[in-house]
Design a protein around this motif. Structure first.
Motif, PDB file in Angstrom:
ATOM      1  N   ILE B  54       0.841  -1.191   0.000  1.00 23.26           N
ATOM      2  CA  ILE B  54       0.000   0.000   0.000  1.00 23.26           C
ATOM      3  C   ILE B  54       0.875   1.239   0.000  1.00 23.26           C
ATOM      4  O   ILE B  54       1.687   1.427   0.895  1.00 23.26           O
ATOM      5  CB  ILE B  54      -0.907   0.034   1.240  1.00 23.26           C
ATOM      6  CG1 ILE B  54      -1.901  -1.107   1.143  1.00 23.26           C
ATOM      7  CG2 ILE B  54      -1.633   1.355   1.334  1.00 23.26           C
ATOM      8  CD1 ILE B  54      -2.940  -1.069   2.200  1.00 23.26           C
ATOM      9  N   PHE B  56       1.147   5.273   0.278  1.00 22.23           N
ATOM     10  CA  PHE B  56       0.467   6.519   0.641  1.00 22.23           C
ATOM     11  C   PHE B  56       1.194   7.696  -0.012  1.00 22.23           C
ATOM     12  O   PHE B  56       1.052   8.829   0.424  1.00 22.23           O
ATOM     13  CB  PHE B  56       0.452   6.717   2.162  1.00 22.23           C
ATOM     14  CG  PHE B  56      -0.556   5.858   2.872  1.00 22.23           C
ATOM     15  CD1 PHE B  56      -1.828   5.703   2.379  1.00 22.23           C
ATOM     16  CD2 PHE B  56      -0.229   5.217   4.051  1.00 22.23           C
ATOM     17  CE1 PHE B  56      -2.761   4.917   3.035  1.00 22.23           C
ATOM     18  CE2 PHE B  56      -1.149   4.431   4.714  1.00 22.23           C
ATOM     19  CZ  PHE B  56      -2.414   4.282   4.200  1.00 22.23           C
ATOM     20  N   ILE B 102      13.605   1.138  -0.465  1.00 21.32           N
ATOM     21  CA  ILE B 102      12.433   0.897   0.391  1.00 21.32           C
ATOM     22  C   ILE B 102      11.630  -0.336   0.015  1.00 21.32           C
ATOM     23  O   ILE B 102      10.749  -0.728   0.771  1.00 21.32           O
ATOM     24  CB  ILE B 102      11.488   2.115   0.435  1.00 21.32           C
ATOM     25  CG1 ILE B 102      10.785   2.325  -0.894  1.00 21.32           C
ATOM     26  CG2 ILE B 102      12.240   3.359   0.828  1.00 21.32           C
ATOM     27  CD1 ILE B 102       9.672   3.333  -0.782  1.00 21.32           C
ATOM     28  N   ARG B 104      12.404  -3.270   0.185  1.00 21.82           N
ATOM     29  CA  ARG B 104      12.638  -4.408   1.065  1.00 21.82           C
ATOM     30  C   ARG B 104      11.744  -4.302   2.292  1.00 21.82           C
ATOM     31  O   ARG B 104      11.642  -5.229   3.074  1.00 21.82           O
ATOM     32  CB  ARG B 104      14.090  -4.474   1.498  1.00 21.82           C
ATOM     33  CG  ARG B 104      15.043  -4.257   0.356  1.00 21.82           C
ATOM     34  CD  ARG B 104      16.299  -5.099   0.482  1.00 21.82           C
ATOM     35  NE  ARG B 104      17.185  -4.901  -0.666  1.00 21.82           N
ATOM     36  CZ  ARG B 104      17.287  -5.786  -1.651  1.00 21.82           C
ATOM     37  NH1 ARG B 104      16.590  -6.894  -1.639  1.00 21.82           N
ATOM     38  NH2 ARG B 104      18.097  -5.556  -2.658  1.00 21.82           N
ATOM     39  N   LEU B 105      11.136  -3.142   2.458  1.00 23.56           N
ATOM     40  CA  LEU B 105      10.226  -2.957   3.595  1.00 23.56           C
ATOM     41  C   LEU B 105       8.891  -3.582   3.256  1.00 23.56           C
ATOM     42  O   LEU B 105       8.491  -3.671   2.112  1.00 23.56           O
ATOM     43  CB  LEU B 105      10.017  -1.475   3.872  1.00 23.56           C
ATOM     44  CG  LEU B 105      11.271  -0.663   4.114  1.00 23.56           C
ATOM     45  CD1 LEU B 105      10.909   0.802   4.242  1.00 23.56           C
ATOM     46  CD2 LEU B 105      11.954  -1.142   5.379  1.00 23.56           C
ATOM     47  N   ALA B 107       4.579  -4.198   4.478  1.00 23.34           N
ATOM     48  CA  ALA B 107       3.384  -3.823   5.228  1.00 23.34           C
ATOM     49  C   ALA B 107       3.444  -2.376   5.675  1.00 23.34           C
ATOM     50  O   ALA B 107       3.720  -1.488   4.880  1.00 23.34           O
ATOM     51  CB  ALA B 107       3.191  -4.761   6.402  1.00 23.34           C
ATOM     52  N   MET B 108       3.204  -2.130   6.974  1.00 20.58           N
ATOM     53  CA  MET B 108       3.015  -0.745   7.392  1.00 20.58           C
ATOM     54  C   MET B 108       4.293   0.068   7.251  1.00 20.58           C
ATOM     55  O   MET B 108       4.243   1.270   7.066  1.00 20.58           O
ATOM     56  CB  MET B 108       2.504  -0.694   8.821  1.00 20.58           C
ATOM     57  CG  MET B 108       3.528  -1.009   9.865  1.00 20.58           C
ATOM     58  SD  MET B 108       2.767  -0.803  11.478  1.00 20.58           S
ATOM     59  CE  MET B 108       4.215  -0.722  12.494  1.00 20.58           C
ATOM     60  N   TYR B 109       5.470  -0.605   7.303  1.00 18.65           N
ATOM     61  CA  TYR B 109       6.705   0.167   7.186  1.00 18.65           C
ATOM     62  C   TYR B 109       6.818   0.776   5.800  1.00 18.65           C
ATOM     63  O   TYR B 109       7.199   1.931   5.644  1.00 18.65           O
ATOM     64  CB  TYR B 109       7.903  -0.710   7.524  1.00 18.65           C
ATOM     65  CG  TYR B 109       7.886  -1.106   8.962  1.00 18.65           C
ATOM     66  CD1 TYR B 109       8.184  -0.179   9.955  1.00 18.65           C
ATOM     67  CD2 TYR B 109       7.509  -2.384   9.361  1.00 18.65           C
ATOM     68  CE1 TYR B 109       8.127  -0.511  11.283  1.00 18.65           C
ATOM     69  CE2 TYR B 109       7.448  -2.722  10.691  1.00 18.65           C
ATOM     70  CZ  TYR B 109       7.762  -1.782  11.653  1.00 18.65           C
ATOM     71  OH  TYR B 109       7.686  -2.102  12.965  1.00 18.65           O
ATOM     72  N   SER B 111       4.301   1.504   3.818  1.00 21.98           N
ATOM     73  CA  SER B 111       3.269   2.543   3.682  1.00 21.98           C
ATOM     74  C   SER B 111       3.689   3.836   4.354  1.00 21.98           C
ATOM     75  O   SER B 111       3.570   4.920   3.784  1.00 21.98           O
ATOM     76  CB  SER B 111       1.963   2.073   4.299  1.00 21.98           C
ATOM     77  OG  SER B 111       1.581   0.864   3.727  1.00 21.98           O
ATOM     78  N   ILE B 112       4.198   3.720   5.577  1.00 19.73           N
ATOM     79  CA  ILE B 112       4.567   4.925   6.316  1.00 19.73           C
ATOM     80  C   ILE B 112       5.725   5.631   5.620  1.00 19.73           C
ATOM     81  O   ILE B 112       5.751   6.861   5.536  1.00 19.73           O
ATOM     82  CB  ILE B 112       4.955   4.568   7.765  1.00 19.73           C
ATOM     83  CG1 ILE B 112       3.772   3.886   8.458  1.00 19.73           C
ATOM     84  CG2 ILE B 112       5.444   5.771   8.511  1.00 19.73           C
ATOM     85  CD1 ILE B 112       2.800   4.775   9.104  1.00 19.73           C
ATOM     86  N   VAL B 113       6.689   4.849   5.108  1.00 19.98           N
ATOM     87  CA  VAL B 113       7.829   5.480   4.440  1.00 19.98           C
ATOM     88  C   VAL B 113       7.376   6.215   3.186  1.00 19.98           C
ATOM     89  O   VAL B 113       7.845   7.321   2.907  1.00 19.98           O
ATOM     90  CB  VAL B 113       8.910   4.428   4.125  1.00 19.98           C
ATOM     91  CG1 VAL B 113       9.914   4.962   3.122  1.00 19.98           C
ATOM     92  CG2 VAL B 113       9.643   4.053   5.394  1.00 19.98           C
TER      93      VAL B 113
END
Lengths: 307, 311
Positions: B54, B56, B102, B104-105, B107-109, B111-113
Motif C-alpha cells: 500500500i 500513501f 524501500i 525491502r520494507l 506492510a506498514m513500514y 506505507s509509512i515510508v
C-alpha cells in the motif's frame, strides 16, 4: 545488554549535544525541550496503542483535534478556562475513543494489518472533514494571559508556560509505567500486548482490554487537546501533522518503549529548534522528522537482515 | 459472461469518452477531466496494491512529475511535449532509486515510508526557492495546446489511456501471476522462482512513472504548480477511496469507482462549501469494514449467486 549499551551511548551523545547547544544558544535548548514535551505527550498515547493493540492509529492527531474543538466550544459557552477542561475533555474523548473502537477498530482486528492502516486513515479524514463541515476551516483561538509568562535569566528571556508539556509528558510516561506494572488491569494489558492468545487462555478478556487501552489512549490525547488549546490556534487540519510526528517518535523509540519516546522527542525537538533558529534553515525544520523516520525504519530492516 | 457484449460496452464507453467534447459544455468537460485524472491515479495505486504493497505516496510522485514538467519548461527550455515526456522519466528514475532502498520494507513500514517521502519531496521543493520558486511555485507562460478545453480533455484522456493500458497489460501478462503470488505468500512465491524484488521494483517504477506523467499533464493543463497544489494530500486520498469503493485488484473497479465518486463529490462540492471530502473518509471506513472487495466484488458475488440459482 546490547540495547542497554546503545541507550547509554544515545543518552551520553544527547547530553553532550544539549550542553553544547545550551552554551551556544540557550533559547534553542529551552524551546527545543518545550517542543519535545509537546511531541512526547502526544506520541505517548500512540505508543501505548501500538504497543498493546498493535494498531497504527493514523487518526491519532484527529482525536486531539476533536478534543480541542470540544474544549473550545465548551469554554466559549461557559467562559471556563481550558485548563479546567483538561479532565472533562479527557473523559469525553475516552468515551469517544471507546465507541470508535467498538464500532470500527474491533471489526478490523482480524483483518490484514494493511486494512487497519487504511481504516484509521479513513477515520482521520472523516473526523477532520466533519469538523471542517460543521465549523469551517476558520482558525479559532482562546487568548489567555498566563500563557505569555516569561522569565529572564541573565541576558536571555523566554516563555515558561510550555514547560507544562514537559511535565505532562513525564507524568504520562511515569503514570503509564506504574499502571502497566502495578495494577491488575495494566498487567493484563501488558500480557495481551505480548501475546493475545496466551492472555485469552489464562482468562483475560482481550477485547475488553483492547477497548480500555484504546479509551485510555484517547483520554490522554484528549486531555492534551484541551492543553494544546492554551498554546495554539486550532483548525480542522491541526492534528494531522502530529500523527506522523508521533509515529516517528514511537518508531525511533521502538514499539513498547514508552520512556524511550521522551528521549527521542528531546533529541528531535532540539534538532528542530536548532534548524528553526537560523533564517537560512528555518524552512527545513519540518523535514527532520521525516528523514528520521525513514532512516530509523531502513536502519532497523538492515539490522534484521544481518541477524 | 458474454464476452462480446462486454467488449461492445467497453467500446461504446470509449467512444463516448472520446467524443464527449462534441456535445458537453465547458463545465461538464472540466468535471470529466477531474474524474479522468483521479481514475488514472486510482488505477496506478491499485496496480501496486495487487502485489500487496500500500502506497500513501501518490501525491509525492504526482508532484515530482508536475515539477519535472514545469521546471523542464522554465529552466531547461524544453518544448511542451518534451516536458510531458520528461515527467514520467524523472518520476520513474526517482522511483527506481527510492525503490532500491524501500522495497525491502513490508506492510506498514512501506506505507509509512511512502507517506514520509511524499512530505519530504514537498518540503524540498518548498525550500529550494531559487530553483523551484518556493512556496509561491512556478507559472508557465501559457497552457498547452493553446488552452483549448477539448484538446486538454483529450490530453488528460491520453493519460488515462496509458494507465488503463498498463493496468490491462498487468492483468493479462506474467505480472498478474507474479504480483498475485507475492501478495498471497512471499515464501511460496520465492520458492516457485519469482524474483520478488525485481517484480516489485518494476511495478513501483511503472506506476510511479505514470503518476509522474499525470502530474505533468496536470501542470501543462493548468499552467502553474505550487507545492501545496500538486502535493495536495487529496491526490493520495481520492484515488485510494475510489479504488476501494470500486473494487481493488481489478481494472474495472477503479474505473467505476472514479465515475461514481467523482460525480457525487462534484455534486456535494456545490452544496457543501466546506468538508465535502467527508464522503471519502466515510467510504473508506465503510468499505474496509463491510465490503473489503468493493462494489465490483459485490457485483461478482451477486452474479455468481444468480448464475447458481439459474442452473
Amino acid at each position: 545488554m546490547a540495547t542497554k549499551r546503545r541507550t547509554t551511548i544515545l543518552v551520553v551523545l544527547g547530553l553532550a549535544a544539549a550542553i553544547l547547544v545550551a552554551i551556544w544558544k540557550p533559547t534553542v535548548l529551552i524551546y527545543g525541550v518545550q517542543q519535545a514535551g509537546l511531541y512526547a505527550a502526544i506520541a505517548i498515547p500512540m505508543g501505548l496503542v501500538l504497543g498493546i493493540v498493535h494498531i497504527v492509529n493514523l487518526a491519532h492527531g484527529e482525536f486531539m483535534m476533536i478534543a480541542a474543538y470540544a474544549t473550545y466550544f465548551a469554554c466559549r459557552a461557559t467562559g471556563m478556562d481550558p485548563l479546567i477542561a483538561v479532565l472533562p475533555a479527557a473523559a469525553v474523548t475516552a468515551a469517544f475513543g471507546w465507541v470508535v473502537y467498538k464500532l470500527t477498530i474491533r471489526r478490523a482486528l482480524k483483518a490484514p494489518e494493511l486494512n487497519q492502516l487504511i481504516l484509521t486513515f479513513g477515520l482521520g479524514i472523516m473526523f477532520s472533514q466533519l469538523v471542517n463541515l460543521f465549523f469551517t476551516s476558520q482558525t479559532r483561538k482562546i487568548s489567555l494571559d498566563y500563557v505569555s509568562a516569561s522569565v529572564t535569566i541573565g541576558e536571555t528571556s523566554f516563555g515558561v508556560w510550555q514547560f507544562v508539556f514537559v511535565a505532562v509528558a513525564a507524568a504520562m510516561a511515569y503514570g503509564l509505567k506504574l499502571f502497566l506494572t502495578r495494577t491488575t488491569l495494566g498487567k493484563a494489558a501488558l500480557a495481551v500486548g505480548q501475546n493475545p492468545k496466551g492472555a485469552a487462555i489464562v482468562g483475560i478478556d482481550v477485547d475488553r482490554t483492547y477497548g480500555i487501552v484504546f479509551a485510555i489512549a484517547a483520554a490522554l490525547v484528549g486531555g492534551m487537546g484541551a492543553l494544546f488549546l492554551t498554546r495554539s490556534a486550532i483548525f480542522p487540519a491541526v492534528g494531522s501533522p502530529f500523527t506522523m510526528k508521533s509515529f516517528s517518535l514511537v518508531a525511533m523509540a521502538g514499539i513498547g518503549n514508552i520512556p524511550g519516546i521522551l528521549g527521542s522527542a528531546i533529541l528531535l525537538g532540539i534538532a528542530e529548534s536548532l534548524l528553526r533558529a537560523f533564517r537560512a534553515t528555518r524552512g527545513w525544520a519540518d523535514i527532520v522528522f521525516f528523514v528520521l523516520i525513514i532512516a530509523v525504519i531502513l536502519g532497523r530492516t538492515l539490522k534484521w537482515r544481518k541477524s | 459472461m458474454n464476452r462480446n457484449l462486454l467488449r461492445a460496452l467497453a467500446f461504446a464507453a470509449g467512444a463516448l469518452a472520446v467524443s464527449l467534447p462534441a456535445f458537453a459544455g465547458a463545465y461538464p468537460l472540466q468535471v470529466a477531466r477531474n474524474v479522468i485524472m483521479y481514475m488514472a491515479l486510482a488505477l496506478t495505486w491499485d496496480m501496486l496494491l495487487r502485489s500487496g504493497q500500500i502506497s500513501f505516496g501518490i501525491a509525492g510522485l504526482f508532484g515530482l512529475g508536475a515539477y519535472a514538467t514545469a521546471l523542464g519548461v522554465l529552466r531547461a527550455g524544453m518544448g511542451d511535449w518534451l516536458s510531458l515526456a520528461f515527467a514520467p522519466v524523472f518520476a520513474g528514475a526517482a522511483a527506481l532509486l527510492i525503490g532500491f532502498l524501500i522495497l525491502r520494507l513490508r506492510a506498514m513500514y512501506f506505507s509509512i515510508v511512502t507517506l514520509a517521502l511524499a512530505e519530504i519531496f514537498r518540503i524540498v521543493i518548498h525550500n529550494l526557492h531559487d530553483f523551484t520558486g518556493g512556496p509561491e511555485g512556478v507559472v508557465l507562460d501559457g497552457v498547452m495546446l493553446g488552452g483549448s478545453a477539448a484538446a486538454l480533455y483529450w490530453l488528460t484522456l491520453g493519460g488515462l489511456a496509458v494507465a488503463l493500458g498498463a493496468s490491462w497489460w498487468f492483468e493479462k501478462s506474467k505480472f498478474h501471476f507474479a504480483l498475485t503470488a507475492i501478495r498471497n505468500n512471499e515464501t511460496a512465491a520465492r520458492s516457485s522462482g519469482v524474483d520478488i524484488f525485481r517484480w516489485l521494483l518494476a511495478t513501483f517504477v511503472i506506476t510511479s512513472a505514470i503518476q509522474g506523467l499525470l502530474g505533468g499533464i496536470y501542470v501543462q493543463s493548468y499552467g502553474f504548480a505550487t507545492p501545496d497544489s500538486v502535493f495536495d494530500a487529496n491526490f493520495t486520498l481520492l484515488p485510494l477511496a475510489i479504488a476501494l469503493l470500486g473494487g481493488i485488484h481489478s481494472t474495472i473497479g477503479p474505473v467505476f469507482g472514479a465515475i461514481l465518486l467523482g460525480l457525487s463529490s462534484e455534486w456535494l462540492k456545490l452544496r457543501l462549501p466546506y468538508g465535502h471530502l467527508v464522503v471519502y473518509g466515510v467510504i473508506i471506513v465503510v468499505v474496509i469494514l463491510f465490503m473489503p472487495q468493493g462494489l465490483y466484488g459485490l457485483a461478482r458475488k451477486g452474479l455468481r449467486r444468480a448464475e447458481g440459482r439459474a442452473e
